[in-house]
Design a protein around this motif. Structure first.
Motif, PDB file in Angstrom:
ATOM      1  N   MET A   1     -83.883  23.004  78.166  1.00  0.00           N
ATOM      2  CA  MET A   1     -83.470  23.779  79.338  1.00  0.00           C
ATOM      3  C   MET A   1     -83.413  25.254  78.957  1.00  0.00           C
ATOM      4  SD  MET A   1     -80.105  23.301  81.757  1.00  0.00           S
ATOM      5  CE  MET A   1     -78.928  23.623  80.425  1.00  0.00           C
ATOM      6  N   PHE A   2     -83.869  26.095  79.863  1.00  0.00           N
ATOM      7  CA  PHE A   2     -83.892  27.536  79.609  1.00  0.00           C
ATOM      8  C   PHE A   2     -83.463  28.263  80.872  1.00  0.00           C
ATOM      9  CE2 PHE A   2     -86.117  31.620  79.963  1.00  0.00           C
ATOM     10  CZ  PHE A   2     -85.663  32.256  78.813  1.00  0.00           C
ATOM     11  N   LEU A   3     -82.577  29.231  80.726  1.00  0.00           N
ATOM     12  CA  LEU A   3     -82.121  30.048  81.853  1.00  0.00           C
ATOM     13  C   LEU A   3     -81.858  31.453  81.362  1.00  0.00           C
ATOM     14  CD1 LEU A   3     -81.015  30.419  84.796  1.00  0.00           C
ATOM     15  CD2 LEU A   3     -78.781  29.736  83.885  1.00  0.00           C
ATOM     16  N   THR A   4     -82.438  32.430  82.058  1.00  0.00           N
ATOM     17  CA  THR A   4     -82.143  33.821  81.757  1.00  0.00           C
ATOM     18  C   THR A   4     -82.250  34.619  83.045  1.00  0.00           C
ATOM     19  OG1 THR A   4     -82.595  35.653  80.226  1.00  0.00           O
ATOM     20  CG2 THR A   4     -84.502  34.584  81.240  1.00  0.00           C
TER      21      THR A   4
ATOM     22  N   ASP B   1     -87.529  21.699  81.696  1.00  0.00           N
ATOM     23  CA  ASP B   1     -88.285  20.956  80.687  1.00  0.00           C
ATOM     24  C   ASP B   1     -88.842  21.820  79.563  1.00  0.00           C
ATOM     25  OD1 ASP B   1     -90.351  22.331  81.905  1.00  0.00           O
ATOM     26  OD2 ASP B   1     -91.297  20.552  82.767  1.00  0.00           O
ATOM     27  N   ASP B   2     -88.503  23.120  79.563  1.00  0.00           N
ATOM     28  CA  ASP B   2     -88.961  24.056  78.534  1.00  0.00           C
ATOM     29  C   ASP B   2     -90.481  24.187  78.475  1.00  0.00           C
ATOM     30  OD1 ASP B   2     -86.367  24.723  77.638  1.00  0.00           O
ATOM     31  OD2 ASP B   2     -86.291  22.925  76.400  1.00  0.00           O
ATOM     32  N   ALA B   3     -91.137  23.819  79.577  1.00  0.00           N
ATOM     33  CA  ALA B   3     -92.586  23.966  79.656  1.00  0.00           C
ATOM     34  C   ALA B   3     -92.997  24.671  80.938  1.00  0.00           C
ATOM     35  CB  ALA B   3     -93.269  22.596  79.565  1.00  0.00           C
ATOM     36  N   HIS B   4     -92.330  24.330  82.018  1.00  0.00           N
ATOM     37  CA  HIS B   4     -92.616  24.909  83.323  1.00  0.00           C
ATOM     38  C   HIS B   4     -91.377  25.654  83.814  1.00  0.00           C
ATOM     39  CE1 HIS B   4     -96.411  22.624  83.863  1.00  0.00           C
ATOM     40  NE2 HIS B   4     -95.795  21.790  83.041  1.00  0.00           N
ATOM     41  N   ALA B   5     -91.596  26.666  84.662  1.00  0.00           N
ATOM     42  CA  ALA B   5     -90.487  27.501  85.093  1.00  0.00           C
ATOM     43  C   ALA B   5     -90.610  27.866  86.564  1.00  0.00           C
ATOM     44  CB  ALA B   5     -90.432  28.787  84.264  1.00  0.00           C
ATOM     45  N   VAL B   6     -89.477  28.257  87.130  1.00  0.00           N
ATOM     46  CA  VAL B   6     -89.453  28.928  88.422  1.00  0.00           C
ATOM     47  C   VAL B   6     -88.854  30.311  88.222  1.00  0.00           C
ATOM     48  CG1 VAL B   6     -89.256  26.823  89.799  1.00  0.00           C
ATOM     49  CG2 VAL B   6     -87.179  28.022  89.050  1.00  0.00           C
ATOM     50  N   VAL B   7     -89.223  31.213  89.098  1.00  0.00           N
ATOM     51  CA  VAL B   7     -88.601  32.534  89.172  1.00  0.00           C
ATOM     52  C   VAL B   7     -87.868  32.612  90.497  1.00  0.00           C
ATOM     53  CG1 VAL B   7     -89.014  35.004  89.331  1.00  0.00           C
ATOM     54  CG2 VAL B   7     -90.305  33.640  87.704  1.00  0.00           C
TER      55      VAL B   7
ATOM     56  N   GLY C   1     -93.286  30.750  76.347  1.00  0.00           N
ATOM     57  CA  GLY C   1     -94.378  29.798  76.483  1.00  0.00           C
ATOM     58  C   GLY C   1     -94.273  28.935  77.717  1.00  0.00           C
ATOM     59  N   LEU C   2     -93.822  29.528  78.821  1.00  0.00           N
ATOM     60  CA  LEU C   2     -93.586  28.788  80.056  1.00  0.00           C
ATOM     61  C   LEU C   2     -94.709  29.021  81.055  1.00  0.00           C
ATOM     62  CD1 LEU C   2     -89.795  29.639  80.477  1.00  0.00           C
ATOM     63  CD2 LEU C   2     -90.744  27.425  79.762  1.00  0.00           C
ATOM     64  N   THR C   3     -95.059  27.976  81.782  1.00  0.00           N
ATOM     65  CA  THR C   3     -96.016  28.060  82.876  1.00  0.00           C
ATOM     66  C   THR C   3     -95.254  28.138  84.188  1.00  0.00           C
ATOM     67  OG1 THR C   3     -97.674  26.773  81.675  1.00  0.00           O
ATOM     68  CG2 THR C   3     -97.900  26.880  84.074  1.00  0.00           C
ATOM     69  N   LEU C   4     -95.553  29.138  84.996  1.00  0.00           N
ATOM     70  CA  LEU C   4     -94.823  29.309  86.248  1.00  0.00           C
ATOM     71  C   LEU C   4     -95.302  28.298  87.289  1.00  0.00           C
ATOM     72  CD1 LEU C   4     -92.675  31.063  87.625  1.00  0.00           C
ATOM     73  CD2 LEU C   4     -94.525  32.480  88.521  1.00  0.00           C
ATOM     74  N   ASP C   5     -94.347  27.632  87.935  1.00  0.00           N
ATOM     75  CA  ASP C   5     -94.643  26.666  88.991  1.00  0.00           C
ATOM     76  C   ASP C   5     -94.454  27.235  90.386  1.00  0.00           C
ATOM     77  OD1 ASP C   5     -95.285  24.667  87.223  1.00  0.00           O
ATOM     78  OD2 ASP C   5     -93.405  23.557  87.468  1.00  0.00           O
ATOM     79  N   ALA C   6     -93.459  28.124  90.566  1.00  0.00           N
ATOM     80  CA  ALA C   6     -93.127  28.570  91.920  1.00  0.00           C
ATOM     81  C   ALA C   6     -92.232  29.789  91.870  1.00  0.00           C
ATOM     82  CB  ALA C   6     -92.435  27.454  92.702  1.00  0.00           C
ATOM     83  N   VAL C   7     -92.231  30.521  92.980  1.00  0.00           N
ATOM     84  CA  VAL C   7     -91.305  31.630  93.214  1.00  0.00           C
ATOM     85  C   VAL C   7     -90.367  31.198  94.335  1.00  0.00           C
ATOM     86  CG1 VAL C   7     -91.075  34.007  94.004  1.00  0.00           C
ATOM     87  CG2 VAL C   7     -92.940  33.379  92.450  1.00  0.00           C
TER      88      VAL C   7
END
Length: 225
Positions: free
Chosen positions: A1-4, A21-27, A46-52
């Motif tokens: 899990m990642f949050l900033t 999942d430490d692979a995909h992210a949202v902004v 190293g995150l792939t963006l999924d959605a805004v």
């Protein structure tokens, strides 16, 4: 899990990057001049963006929405009632000043998906639930997501709620801007915000994070309900 998060633009609106999942992210709420900061975080982690995900349509929260979403080829989600705020021709004077003064690319993302509240969005290894929370703007949304694991420093917390400008630590969003409505905001505080569990972490559009338990006990705008 990642949050900033980091404060973006002249109004210091919080922009969040989150991953289950430490692979995909949202902004969440990439505001004025936030695009480079978002790109740096995604690259470093190293995150792939999924959605805004957008909590509402004010330019300090959506100023880089098109830049970020279109650069990464992902959808952006916004309540339909706030969609007119992405039309430069309909901006009120205060918003137009921000757009013009800071060179904001104030256009709708190519893949803009409009919501009504109550939908779920699967992204970043998790499922988000949208909750309509009007008052600050007609289309303000809360974005709720369960924590995949406890925070070590606060193991009692069970979910994140990105609140935009609905509720802050010790305060609530203003209702004197075009589209704001104080009576509607009071109803949202009673029916939506106070209905959240005390185990919810609140991540607001400005200022520090807080919890529903803390705000229920200390926020004068909530304690009066």
């Amino acid at each position: 899990m990642f949050l900033t998060s980091f404060p973006a633009g002249p109004l210091q609106a919080n922009c969040y990057v989150w991953s289950a999942d430490d692979a995909h992210a949202v902004v969440v709420d990439p505001g004025v001049n936030a695009a480079d900061g978002v790109h740096s975080i995604l690259t470093e982690q190293g995150l792939t963006l999924d959605a805004v995900l957008l909590t509402h349509g004010h330019p300090d929260h959506v100023g880089a929405a098109a830049d970020v979403a279109d650069r990464h080829g992902v959808p952006a989600y916004l309540h339909a009632a706030d969609a007119p705020m992405l039309d430069p021709a309909t901006l009120p004077d205060w918003a137009r000043e921000i757009v013009e003064r800071f060179g904001v690319n104030h256009t709708a993302p190519a893949d803009l998906r409009l919501l009504a509240g109550g939908e779920t969005v699967d992204a970043a290894g998790a499922r988000f639930t949208t909750v309509a929370a009007p008052g600050h703007t007609p289309g303000s949304l809360l974005w709720r997501v369960e924590l995949p694991e406890p925070f070590a420093q606060a193991p009692e917390l069970t979910e994140l709620v990105f609140t935009g400008d609905v509720v802050f630590a010790g305060a609530i969003g203003r209702t004197d801007l075009p589209g704001g409505d104080h009576a509607t905001m009071l109803a949202t505080l009673t029916d939506v915000v106070l209905a959240l569990p005390d185990t919810a972490a609140l991540l607001p559009g400005h200022g520090p994070e807080t919890t529903l338990a803390h705000e229920r006990a200390t926020n004068p705008f909530l304690r009066s309900h």
